[in-house]
Write an enzyme that holds these catalytic residues in place. Structure first.
Site, mmCIF file in Angstrom:
data_model
loop_
_atom_site.group_PDB
_atom_site.id
_atom_site.type_symbol
_atom_site.label_atom_id
_atom_site.label_comp_id
_atom_site.label_asym_id
_atom_site.label_seq_id
_atom_site.Cartn_x
_atom_site.Cartn_y
_atom_site.Cartn_z
ATOM 1 N N SER A 1 -73.763 -20.270 -5.392
ATOM 2 C CA SER A 1 -73.250 -20.189 -4.144
ATOM 3 C C SER A 1 -71.613 -20.587 -3.978
ATOM 4 O O SER A 1 -71.064 -20.224 -2.889
ATOM 5 C CB SER A 1 -74.093 -21.014 -3.172
ATOM 6 O OG SER A 1 -74.934 -20.351 -2.829
ATOM 7 N N SER B 1 -74.148 -18.277 -1.075
ATOM 8 C CA SER B 1 -74.238 -18.439 0.078
ATOM 9 C C SER B 1 -72.697 -18.743 0.875
ATOM 10 O O SER B 1 -72.704 -18.992 2.014
ATOM 11 C CB SER B 1 -75.011 -19.704 0.492
ATOM 12 O OG SER B 1 -74.962 -20.912 -0.020
ATOM 13 N N LYS C 1 -67.434 -25.384 4.739
ATOM 14 C CA LYS C 1 -68.569 -24.395 5.060
ATOM 15 C C LYS C 1 -69.461 -25.301 6.002
ATOM 16 O O LYS C 1 -69.515 -26.686 5.979
ATOM 17 C CB LYS C 1 -69.213 -24.683 3.591
ATOM 18 C CG LYS C 1 -70.801 -23.785 3.203
ATOM 19 C CD LYS C 1 -71.352 -23.730 2.030
ATOM 20 C CE LYS C 1 -72.619 -22.837 2.072
ATOM 21 N NZ LYS C 1 -72.966 -22.943 0.596
#
Lengths: 95, 486
Positions: free
Chosen positions: B175, B151, B76
């Site tokens: 997330s 997210s 990420k």
């Protein structure tokens, strides 16, 4: 607790965020709805409950006060918008 | 190769079926072919990945290998990666080349894994749909008109589409678990403090935690073996021994006590999601577990408490983006205040600004006690709900999200988006671990079963998830998209 545009303007100034008049109106609207949702908290009786800041109730670990970091200024300043002679450049603050 | 789990790929590398270079080139090609449709990567580091893969192959030839040597992964874009752009999904950091590696990245590199690149995400990890990224929304490979969740939406979509066998995500209010559920993969949020936050760009420091996203619980166990542990550079990381998470994967579940929180099966839960979750619970019963209903009475207050605490911490954390030391700087500032205000106004997106303003307001004079102190008290009650429940049961089960993935553009009102996280957010407030595992489809879109354990129960969660995955094959099902671009 009703949110007014003056609250948004104060928060924007404290947070150093430029907000136009149009945006301020939009934020009053959005933030009011968020705070209305948050206001549900007031319904709970928390008398005698202590605030929880850390999920494991941990305390700050301490270490000996010794220098462990080496100077990496040049590496860290490579991603800065403007530097000169190892200093960060900003608009003149003192005349 | 795209349909294999990380565990299977590791075995193939070991047996010499293919090299890491071949494997890495294969996945890079898939990204090249398919990612224009998904937008799951912000940066692909192909050249560096092939170099890392060659080094891994050489290490293997020299006999210096671990289980994950030569396995390609994605990160990420919230993890700092030395000499590679680390944007956090924000215009603010579009020009930021990180000068150092996050501890998670350092550990993965030391284990011989290959980073294929940095995945798309909601800006500063603030969002539940990946529509808040400066780099555009990510599409769900199960249905390109649906969101992948957020997210960590890029990480979830990339794994689901078979563009990479596993990816690292972070979870502040769901997330990792919610995008894992929306994309039909397995995602673990460890106990707060189990994995170092050093070099992970901070959103809400008392809630943020990194974790693995992969095809199976077994894959997640291998990754946890690498990333978990104490780090002197993160003062909140916990100095506590790390078990081998693969050791207990096959422990039998007979006698396991499962609690179903009644608040997680109430109004707003999609009936198809509910029936998929109840089917999964039946599988556990057939494996010898017992099931009872429990109550987490403060569930309803988790979202209100979170939207005080998280924005408050964010408003403080994000004050570092000042246009002076790194990140975006506005043109021709007239003075220092103008420089700060315009750099931040130009660099941050709408949702980030909303949360900074909420956080600044609730922490400000005259409002602090009514909001922040109150929310922290409620946080203690929410944690106590879980501790009480774990007196009676070993794990809790329920849906990871009230609905399957929703359509792109469907949730325009911020509050309606926030309410999506009803089953995940309390877990971060309590600091306990949670895992989402694929448990079926609803209208062609995946459903995630969420399993929660008490603090530091990661090994148990992985065991419980793994046993389900030995009895079912939902986690092995791939979207048509993955086959189309195979």
């Amino acid at each position: 607790m009703a949110l007014e545009e003056s609250h948004v303007r104060r928060a924007a100034h404290l947070a150093r965020l430029a907000v136009s008049d149009d945006q301020a109106t939009g934020f009053v609207d959005d933030l009011s709805r968020i705070l209305d949702m948050v206001d549900q908290l007031q319904a709970i009786d928390t008398e005698g409950v202590s605030p929880l800041a850390h999920p494991l109730d941990a305390t700050q670990r301490l270490r000996a006060d010794e220098v462990t970091e080496t100077n990496q200024r040049d590496i860290f300043q490579r991603c800065a918008p403007a530097v000169e002679n190892g200093l960060y450049l900003v608009p003149r603050v003192v005349e | 190769m795209h349909d294999k789990t990380l565990t299977q790929l590791a075995a193939s590398l070991k047996s010499g079926e293919f090299s890491s270079r071949e494997l890495t080139a294969h996945f890079l090609q898939k990204i090249e072919k398919a990612d224009s449709k998904l937008n799951s990567f912000i940066t692909v580091t192909g050249e560096q990945a092939l170099k890392q893969a060659e080094a891994a192959d050489n290490a293997r030839a020299a006999g210096e290998t671990g289980i994950l040597t030569g396995i390609p992964l994605a990160l990420k874009d919230i993890f700092c990666t030395r000499d590679v752009k680390t944007s956090c999904g924000s215009r603010m950091l579009d020009n930021f080349i990180a000068p150092y590696d996050a501890t998670v990245v350092e550990k993965l590199n030391a284990a011989g894994t290959i980073s294929l690149g940095k995945t798309n995400m909601d800006e500063f990890a603030m969002g539940s749909s990946n529509e808040n990224s400066h780099y555009g929304p990510v599409k769900n490979p199960w249905d390109l008109t649906a969101v992948p969740g957020g997210s960590s939406g890029g990480s979830a979509a990339a794994v689901a589409a078979g563009l990479v066998p596993a990816a690292m995500g972070t979870d502040t209010g769901g997330s990792i678990r919610q995008p894992a559920a929306f994309c039909g993969i397995t995602g673990l949020k460890p106990t707060y403090g189990r994995v170092s936050r050093y070099g992970m760009i901070a959103y809400a420091s008392s809630l943020d935690q990194a974790g693995p996203m992969a095809r199976s619980a077994e894959d997640c166990a291998h990754l946890m073996n690498v990333i978990a542990g104490h780090d002197v550079r993160d003062s909140t990381s916990v100095a506590r021994g790390v078990p081998d998470y693969t050791d207990t994967l096959n422990a039998p579940l007979s006698g396991l006590k499962i609690g179903l929180p009644k608040e997680y099966f109430g109004d707003g839960l999609d009936p198809d999601v509910e029936s998929a979750v109840r089917e999964a619970v039946k599988v556990y019963e057939s494996l010898g577990a017992t099931v009872r209903e429990v109550s987490l009475p403060h569930t309803h207050y988790a979202i209100p408490a979170y939207y005080v605490i998280a924005p408050a911490e964010a408003s403080s954390n994000l004050s570092r983006f000042d246009g002076v030391r790194f990140g975006h700087r506005c043109k021709d500032p007239v003075d220092l205040i103008d420089l700060y205000k315009r750099s931040r106004a130009e660099g941050f997106g709408e949702e980030v600004k909303r949360r900074i303003l909420i956080g600044t307001h609730t922490l400000s004079e005259g409002f602090f006690d009514a909001y922040y102190t109150k929310a922290q008290k409620v946080r203690r009650l929410i944690r106590q709900d879980f501790l009480d429940a774990f007196e009676d049961v070993d794990v809790l089960m329920g849906p990871a999200s009230p609905t399957p993935a929703f359509d792109l553009g469907a949730k325009k009102d911020p509050v309606s988006m926030y309410l999506q996280d009803i089953y995940t957010i309390a877990v971060n407030l309590a600091g306990i671990p949670g895992i989402s595992v694929p448990a079926g489809l609803a209208g062609g879109r995946p459903v995630g079963l969420q399993i929660l354990g008490t603090h530091f129960a990661e090994a148990q969660l992985l065991n419980v998830a793994h046993q389900y995955q030995q009895a079912t094959d939902w986690h092995l099902q791939l979207p048509a998209f993955a086959e189309e671009y195979a």
